[in-house]
Each structure stands twice: as C-alpha cells, then as structure tokens.
Scaffold this motif. Structure first.
Motif: not given
Length: 207
Positions: A54-76
């Motif tokens: 919710r903080t960045t508005g980033k949505l992960i639908t394909d796990p293989s495409t995710y790369t960590v940005e910044g110091k971290g993230a909280l996904f629900e």
C-alpha cells in the motif's frame, strides 16, 4: 525523588514482509534473497490475486519478476472471494413449483475478499429437459470488498440483504410434462471482468 528515563526506542529492521490474513501467515525476509510466497487456500471460492504494498502501490502477480527496492517493503495478500448466499424463488415454494408458469429467481451475494470486484455478471442454467430458460443472464456491475448485495439492490451494504422485487431476476418455465416431485438441478454462476467465476448449485422440486 529519583528520575527514571522511560524513553521508548524503536528498532528498525530492513527487509521484506509478506502478510496473509486469510492463512494467518506473516513471513519476513531480511536483506538478501527474497522468495515471494505463493499462498493457497482450502476455500474454493478464494482466488489469490497477488501481493500488494500500500505504501508504494506495487503489485506482485509474478514472483519471478520481483526485485527488492530500497530498504524493504510490506506486502499483503490480495484475495478475490465471493459468496453466493440465499437463492429465492419469488412467490412460490421451492419444493412445489408449478408447471407452465413463469417463475422468477433472485439471490443475495457478498464480496468476502479484500479486492473490489468489477464487471460482475450472473448466469443461471439447468440440465433438466423440463426447464426452459426465459432470462438466464443478469448484469450486476461492481461490488466493493466486504459489502453485500442482491440481484436488484440499488446499493450495496455491509449487512446481508433480503431478496425483494421482480426487477433484474432470472426467469424460466417448467414444462407441464414434468412429473410431480421431479427434482430440477440448477447452477448459478457469477463471473467478473477478469474471467474469475464462482458457482452455487441448488435444486427445486415440481409440485
């Protein structure tokens, strides 16, 4: 009088966190390799839609495409889920359907997930040779997460609604050749504009 320092200190730990309220899981990865979880549910009505920050508005639908940005993230975890509840036969007892008479059916349903559902459409079908469908498709529109509606409600609400009125209802006729006591199988299906679907099977009986 002595003085005690009661200052509270927060310890920040960088990393990526995945929280799934449906499965009651909370997974944290510290700096380094992050393996995006792929949650499953024992509830057939629940469809996993991805991980959302919710903080960045980033949505992960394909796990293989995710790369960590910044110091971290909280996904629900996002879940598309819909419950088809009461199916109501208008004006007639569902165990004593008349023949050669137009019969109307309405229903209530609830968005039990945490994702808004759009482009909803309902269809009613029967494999019985005695059923002739007059109106087997209804447009329902949008239903926000956590709200309930019926086939013809003007507004969605947080509480379950009763089926009322004849507007936007399914219509069918039972052939007069159907023997008394015949059990008629029906399937009610609701789909959204993403191709997801939810079904509810029920039976009605000829008087």
């Amino acid at each position: 009088m002595s003085y005690t320092d009661q200052t509270l200190y927060a310890i920040y730990q960088s990393g990526v966190r995945f929280v799934d309220d449906m499965n009651k899981t909370d997974i944290f990865f510290e700096e380094g390799k992050v393996e995006v979880p792929t949650p499953t549910s024992g509830d057939a009505s629940a469809i996993f839609a991805g991980w959302y920050d919710r903080t960045t508005g980033k949505l992960i639908t394909d796990p293989s495409t995710y790369t960590v940005e910044g110091k971290g993230a909280l996904f629900e975890a996002l879940w598309k889920q819909l419950a088809i509840e009461d199916v109501t036969v208008l004006y007639y007892d569902r165990t004593k359907l008349p023949t050669n008479t137009q019969i109307g059916i309405g229903f209530s349903y609830t968005n039990t997930g945490n994702v808004n559902l759009t482009g909803l459409k309902a269809t009613l079908s029967s494999e019985s040779e005695y059923v002739r469908m007059l109106k087997g498709e209804l447009q329902l529109g949008r239903l926000s997460a956590g709200l309930s509606s019926t086939n013809n409600s003007r507004f969605a609400t947080k509480s379950k609604q009763a089926v009322r009125g004849e507007a936007n209802t399914f219509r069918f006729i039972v052939s007069d050749s159907a023997p008394a006591g015949t059990v008629l199988p029906f399937t009610l299906t609701i789909t959204n504009d993403k191709g997801d679907s939810w079904t509810h099977a029920f039976e009605l009986t000829v008087r």
